[in-house]
Scaffold this motif. Structure first.
Motif, mmCIF file in Angstrom:
data_model
loop_
_atom_site.group_PDB
_atom_site.id
_atom_site.type_symbol
_atom_site.label_atom_id
_atom_site.label_comp_id
_atom_site.label_asym_id
_atom_site.label_seq_id
_atom_site.Cartn_x
_atom_site.Cartn_y
_atom_site.Cartn_z
ATOM 1 N N LYS A 97 0.892 -1.365 0.167
ATOM 2 C CA LYS A 97 0.060 -0.016 0.060
ATOM 3 C C LYS A 97 0.952 1.298 -0.114
ATOM 4 N N TYR A 98 1.947 1.277 0.826
ATOM 5 C CA TYR A 98 2.699 2.411 1.005
ATOM 6 C C TYR A 98 3.875 2.498 0.139
ATOM 7 N N LYS A 99 4.434 1.360 -0.374
ATOM 8 C CA LYS A 99 5.559 1.310 -1.107
ATOM 9 C C LYS A 99 6.874 1.913 -0.945
ATOM 10 N N PRO A 100 7.287 1.612 0.453
ATOM 11 C CA PRO A 100 8.482 2.453 1.072
ATOM 12 C C PRO A 100 9.799 1.945 0.288
ATOM 13 N N GLN A 101 10.762 2.787 0.152
ATOM 14 C CA GLN A 101 11.917 2.545 -0.359
ATOM 15 C C GLN A 101 12.671 1.719 0.848
ATOM 16 N N ILE A 102 12.696 2.110 2.120
ATOM 17 C CA ILE A 102 13.200 1.427 3.341
ATOM 18 C C ILE A 102 12.393 1.016 4.255
ATOM 19 N N VAL A 103 12.743 -0.185 4.730
ATOM 20 C CA VAL A 103 11.838 -0.741 5.783
ATOM 21 C C VAL A 103 12.657 -0.909 6.944
ATOM 22 N N PHE A 104 12.248 -0.438 8.312
ATOM 23 C CA PHE A 104 12.744 -0.661 9.487
ATOM 24 C C PHE A 104 11.899 -1.650 10.527
ATOM 25 N N ALA A 105 12.519 -2.480 11.230
ATOM 26 C CA ALA A 105 11.993 -3.353 12.177
ATOM 27 C C ALA A 105 12.985 -3.367 13.445
ATOM 28 N N PRO A 106 12.541 -3.844 14.530
ATOM 29 C CA PRO A 106 13.570 -4.195 15.751
ATOM 30 C C PRO A 106 14.553 -4.823 15.480
ATOM 31 N N TYR A 107 15.568 -4.604 16.261
ATOM 32 C CA TYR A 107 16.673 -5.760 15.951
ATOM 33 C C TYR A 107 16.370 -7.026 16.731
ATOM 34 N N LEU A 108 16.462 -8.129 16.157
ATOM 35 C CA LEU A 108 16.223 -9.543 16.665
ATOM 36 C C LEU A 108 16.413 -9.733 18.248
ATOM 37 N N GLU A 109 17.688 -9.386 18.480
ATOM 38 C CA GLU A 109 17.958 -9.696 19.984
ATOM 39 C C GLU A 109 17.684 -8.681 20.941
ATOM 40 N N ASP A 110 16.568 -8.928 21.436
ATOM 41 C CA ASP A 110 16.030 -7.957 22.454
ATOM 42 C C ASP A 110 15.334 -8.991 23.727
ATOM 43 N N ARG A 111 15.205 -8.500 24.799
ATOM 44 C CA ARG A 111 14.737 -8.917 26.181
ATOM 45 C C ARG A 111 13.190 -9.408 25.881
ATOM 46 N N HIS A 112 12.669 -8.566 25.000
ATOM 47 C CA HIS A 112 11.099 -8.880 24.698
ATOM 48 C C HIS A 112 11.003 -9.640 23.503
ATOM 49 N N PRO A 113 10.531 -10.794 23.686
ATOM 50 C CA PRO A 113 10.273 -11.645 22.645
ATOM 51 C C PRO A 113 9.405 -11.218 21.442
ATOM 52 N N ASP A 114 8.528 -10.290 21.667
ATOM 53 C CA ASP A 114 7.510 -9.802 20.562
ATOM 54 C C ASP A 114 8.476 -8.870 19.925
ATOM 55 N N HIS A 115 9.646 -8.230 20.231
ATOM 56 C CA HIS A 115 10.463 -7.461 19.339
ATOM 57 C C HIS A 115 11.281 -8.173 18.459
ATOM 58 N N GLY A 116 11.771 -9.177 18.687
ATOM 59 C CA GLY A 116 12.457 -10.152 17.777
ATOM 60 C C GLY A 116 11.511 -10.933 16.741
ATOM 61 N N ASN A 117 10.259 -11.154 17.359
ATOM 62 C CA ASN A 117 9.245 -11.676 16.364
ATOM 63 C C ASN A 117 8.681 -10.758 15.277
ATOM 64 N N CYS A 118 8.632 -9.553 15.799
ATOM 65 C CA CYS A 118 8.039 -8.538 14.989
ATOM 66 C C CYS A 118 9.037 -8.535 13.722
ATOM 67 N N ALA A 119 10.326 -8.451 13.997
ATOM 68 C CA ALA A 119 11.390 -8.394 13.214
ATOM 69 C C ALA A 119 11.354 -9.515 11.818
ATOM 70 N N ARG A 120 10.947 -10.837 12.587
ATOM 71 C CA ARG A 120 10.872 -11.890 11.685
ATOM 72 C C ARG A 120 9.716 -11.865 10.722
ATOM 73 N N ILE A 121 8.641 -11.513 11.450
ATOM 74 C CA ILE A 121 7.392 -11.375 10.602
ATOM 75 C C ILE A 121 7.503 -10.222 9.301
ATOM 76 N N VAL A 122 8.357 -9.405 9.744
ATOM 77 C CA VAL A 122 8.396 -8.324 8.669
ATOM 78 C C VAL A 122 9.649 -8.458 7.753
ATOM 79 N N GLU A 123 10.422 -9.296 8.216
ATOM 80 C CA GLU A 123 11.323 -9.804 7.265
ATOM 81 C C GLU A 123 10.802 -10.639 6.138
ATOM 82 N N GLU A 124 9.990 -11.562 6.558
ATOM 83 C CA GLU A 124 9.300 -12.480 5.764
ATOM 84 C C GLU A 124 8.300 -11.563 4.717
ATOM 85 N N ALA A 125 7.722 -10.449 5.193
ATOM 86 C CA ALA A 125 6.681 -9.882 4.642
ATOM 87 C C ALA A 125 7.587 -9.000 3.454
#
Length: 237
Positions: A97-125
């Motif tokens: 929808k938004y066609k970004p040139q660059i995408v950012f996500a949280p770094y996979l190594e983080d004390r909160h599991p949701d942050h790393g899992n967010c990165a994995r979902i976004v990488e796949e997407a």
């Protein structure tokens, strides 16, 4: 639609993740005229302090402070960010929808599991968004993101590159303070790491990253692929 196009789309698991990791960079780029969007995967409905309605209001205020054009939430379950096809498809739709040139996500190594899992979902997407035959419900024109980078939330990792945010540190701190329910200690607050000088810790980290590269404040980022220097190797403007 061309009017939807963003230069950068930053994903977080919860509202305030992106501001913690790269609020200064966003403020800097929006002042330069870049179109930036933030997409939170969850509504942070399990937050120890605040509630969904309040957190959405705080996120809107923080986005206004940073000058973002888009603030979206996909409403995935808090602490339920697992690598599911339905989640990947929703993120693909946002990317297309938004066609970004660059995408950012949280770094996979983080004390909160949701942050790393967010990165994995976004990488796949990010990968699937560029595949012509990958179909979603509403957005099926493929879009290839040029670069994907990772910002830090709770961690202090050696950055692969930094961005000078010296002129934007006050805006970053103001955006964080917009999340009063998360970072302000009150008589009603549940004790969490966030209400115990967390903003001051983030400021100290950015000061340390700045010291590493000879500026007052910087934000650090990770990348999985080498960077190509397009400016003078000696650092001349």
């Amino acid at each position: 639609m061309e009017e939807n196009k963003l230069h950068i789309l930053a994903f977080g698991a919860h509202a305030d993740d992106v501001e913690i990791g790269m609020g200064g960079t966003i403020a800097k780029l929006t002042e330069e005229g870049k179109r930036i969007g933030i997409c939170d995967l969850t509504d942070a409905d399990l937050s120890s302090n605040g509630n969904v309605v309040l957190r959405k209001e705080e996120a809107a205020r923080a986005g206004d402070i940073l000058g973002v054009q888009v603030r979206a939430s996909l409403g995935f379950p808090d602490r339920g960010l697992f690598l599911k096809e339905e989640y990947i498809q929703k993120v693909v739709e946002i990317i297309r929808k938004y066609k970004p040139q660059i995408v950012f996500a949280p770094y996979l190594e983080d004390r909160h599991p949701d942050h790393g899992n967010c990165a994995r979902i976004v990488e796949e997407a990010v990968f699937s968004a560029g595949i012509k035959k990958y179909q979603t419900v509403g957005w099926n024109e493929p879009h290839r993101v040029k670069k994907m980078y990772f910002y830090m939330i709770n961690g202090f990792h050696k950055p692969d590159f930094t961005i000078d945010i010296t002129q934007m540190i006050e805006k970053k701190l103001a955006a964080l303070r917009a999340y009063r329910s998360q970072f302000e200690l009150t008589a009603q607050s549940v004790q969490t790491p966030l209400v115990n000088d967390y903003i001051e810790t983030v400021e100290a980290r950015e000061r340390m990253f700045g010291k590493l590269v000879g500026v007052s404040y910087a934000e650090g980022f990770k990348t999985k692929v080498p960077l190509v220097l397009k400016h003078d190797l000696l650092g001349e403007e």
